[in-house]
Design a protein around this motif. Structure first.
Motif, PDB file in Angstrom:
ATOM      1  N   VAL A  83      40.090  29.725  33.169  1.00 34.51           N
ATOM      2  CA  VAL A  83      39.672  30.975  32.531  1.00 34.51           C
ATOM      3  C   VAL A  83      40.773  31.473  31.600  1.00 34.51           C
ATOM      4  N   VAL A  84      40.399  31.779  30.364  1.00 32.85           N
ATOM      5  CA  VAL A  84      41.321  32.313  29.356  1.00 32.85           C
ATOM      6  C   VAL A  84      40.858  33.721  29.006  1.00 32.85           C
ATOM      7  N   PHE A  85      41.765  34.699  29.154  1.00 35.36           N
ATOM      8  CA  PHE A  85      41.406  36.095  28.928  1.00 35.36           C
ATOM      9  C   PHE A  85      41.942  36.600  27.593  1.00 35.36           C
ATOM     10  N   GLN A  86      41.351  37.684  27.118  1.00 31.69           N
ATOM     11  CA  GLN A  86      41.802  38.308  25.869  1.00 31.69           C
ATOM     12  C   GLN A  86      43.222  38.835  25.991  1.00 31.69           C
ATOM     13  N   ASP A  87      43.583  39.360  27.171  1.00 29.71           N
ATOM     14  CA  ASP A  87      44.903  39.969  27.338  1.00 29.71           C
ATOM     15  C   ASP A  87      45.888  39.066  28.086  1.00 29.71           C
ATOM     16  N   PHE A  88      45.639  37.766  28.055  1.00 25.56           N
ATOM     17  CA  PHE A  88      46.552  36.717  28.515  1.00 25.56           C
ATOM     18  C   PHE A  88      46.735  36.663  30.038  1.00 25.56           C
ATOM     19  N   LYS A  89      47.035  37.806  30.654  1.00 26.36           N
ATOM     20  CA  LYS A  89      47.239  37.900  32.108  1.00 26.36           C
ATOM     21  C   LYS A  89      48.339  36.956  32.617  1.00 26.36           C
ATOM     22  N   LEU A  90      49.415  36.869  31.860  1.00 23.02           N
ATOM     23  CA  LEU A  90      50.575  36.101  32.313  1.00 23.02           C
ATOM     24  C   LEU A  90      51.423  36.956  33.247  1.00 23.02           C
ATOM     25  N   LEU A  91      52.145  36.297  34.143  1.00 19.51           N
ATOM     26  CA  LEU A  91      53.027  37.006  35.072  1.00 19.51           C
ATOM     27  C   LEU A  91      54.362  37.245  34.378  1.00 19.51           C
ATOM     28  N   PRO A  92      54.732  38.504  34.114  1.00 14.79           N
ATOM     29  CA  PRO A  92      55.874  38.809  33.241  1.00 14.79           C
ATOM     30  C   PRO A  92      57.230  38.351  33.767  1.00 14.79           C
ATOM     31  N   LYS A  93      57.385  38.218  35.081  1.00 18.29           N
ATOM     32  CA  LYS A  93      58.685  37.847  35.650  1.00 18.29           C
ATOM     33  C   LYS A  93      58.830  36.347  35.856  1.00 18.29           C
ATOM     34  N   LEU A  94      57.829  35.588  35.432  1.00 18.79           N
ATOM     35  CA  LEU A  94      57.896  34.130  35.522  1.00 18.79           C
ATOM     36  C   LEU A  94      58.051  33.539  34.125  1.00 18.79           C
ATOM     37  N   THR A  95      58.773  32.431  34.032  1.00 17.86           N
ATOM     38  CA  THR A  95      58.902  31.737  32.757  1.00 17.86           C
ATOM     39  C   THR A  95      57.568  31.093  32.378  1.00 17.86           C
ATOM     40  N   GLN A 137      59.118  37.210  25.463  1.00 16.50           N
ATOM     41  CA  GLN A 137      59.885  36.566  24.399  1.00 16.50           C
ATOM     42  C   GLN A 137      58.983  35.757  23.459  1.00 16.50           C
ATOM     43  N   LEU A 138      57.690  35.781  23.709  1.00 16.49           N
ATOM     44  CA  LEU A 138      56.741  34.994  22.935  1.00 16.49           C
ATOM     45  C   LEU A 138      55.885  35.883  22.048  1.00 16.49           C
ATOM     46  N   SER A 139      55.357  35.302  20.982  1.00 17.76           N
ATOM     47  CA  SER A 139      54.375  36.006  20.157  1.00 17.76           C
ATOM     48  C   SER A 139      53.046  36.054  20.907  1.00 17.76           C
TER      49      SER A 139
END
Length: 228
Positions: A83-95, A137-139
């Protein structure tokens, strides 16, 4: 394969989102889901990965009826779905590496296999050089490519993309679409809800248009239509 037969979804507040919808999506297809705001697109997408349960009807994913599965079985279903979301939903404290590897760690994959799969997937989305960086740190485009990498690292049969270019500028949106097309070219079914008229009209794929909870148009190599 995704099959919906006579599916209804009515929310607890009485809003009818899906009203007797039937459709079949075959393995390896790339399908756009389009329609006006409030038409039922998001509900359609969420029912595929069982975020929402149909009120009535049958939804079958690779021979599994989602209307019948128990809550404890849902994680096993999602191992075969990305599943790919519009707001990415990445975990900010993980690389970047850790965000992707997490999807494999939760299913108990061996560390050596995890490293190999994560690096191969980062290579596919052209972000291997960003493996040690953190999401902030990413676009936006890079974050979305990490999100795609996370969704495909476990080699799912189906990738569900809910407005994946909605927060991105046009150039970056095309980068994301090229990545999704490459994923599809490798045999993965892609189902993408979108409001991006230019992408739909340029990258000709199957188009399913939903209005008032029903499919009003289903075209091979279709166009977006007159939706805002």
């Amino acid at each position: 394969m995704i099959e919906m037969k006579d599916v209804y979804k009515t929310y607890s507040n009485g809003v009818s989102a899906i009203a007797g919808l039937s459709v079949t999506i075959h393995p390896g297809e790339f399908v756009y889901i389009v329609g006006p705001s409030g038409a039922g697109k998001s509900t359609f997408i969420k029912m595929i990965y069982r975020q929402e349960k149909p009120t009535k009807g049958k939804i079958v994913i690779n021979s599994l009826n989602l209307a019948d599965i128990k809550e404890k079985e849902i994680p096993f279903l999602r191992r075969k779905l990305g599943v790919v979301f519009q707001d990415f939903k990445l975990l900010p404290k993980l690389t970047v590496f850790e965000n992707i590897s997490f999807a494999l760690e939760v299913i108990g994959e061996h560390p050596k296999v995890i490293r190999k799969k994560v690096l191969e997937t980062l290579d596919l989305v052209q972000l291997k050089h960003k493996a040690r960086q953190f999401p902030d740190q990413l676009s936006g485009g890079e974050q979305q490519r990490v999100s795609i990498a996370r969704s495909i690292v476990n080699s799912p049969d189906i990738v569900i993309a809910d407005e994946p270019t909605g927060n991105l500028d046009p150039d970056t949106s095309w980068e994301i679409m090229r990545t999704l097309e490459e994923v599809n070219n490798r045999g993965t079914t892609v189902v993408m809800a979108t409001h991006n008229k230019e992408i739909v009209n340029t990258m000709k794929k199957r188009v399913i248009a939903i209005e008032d909870g029903l499919i009003v148009r289903d075209q091979a190599r279709g166009e977006y239509g007159n939706y805002e």
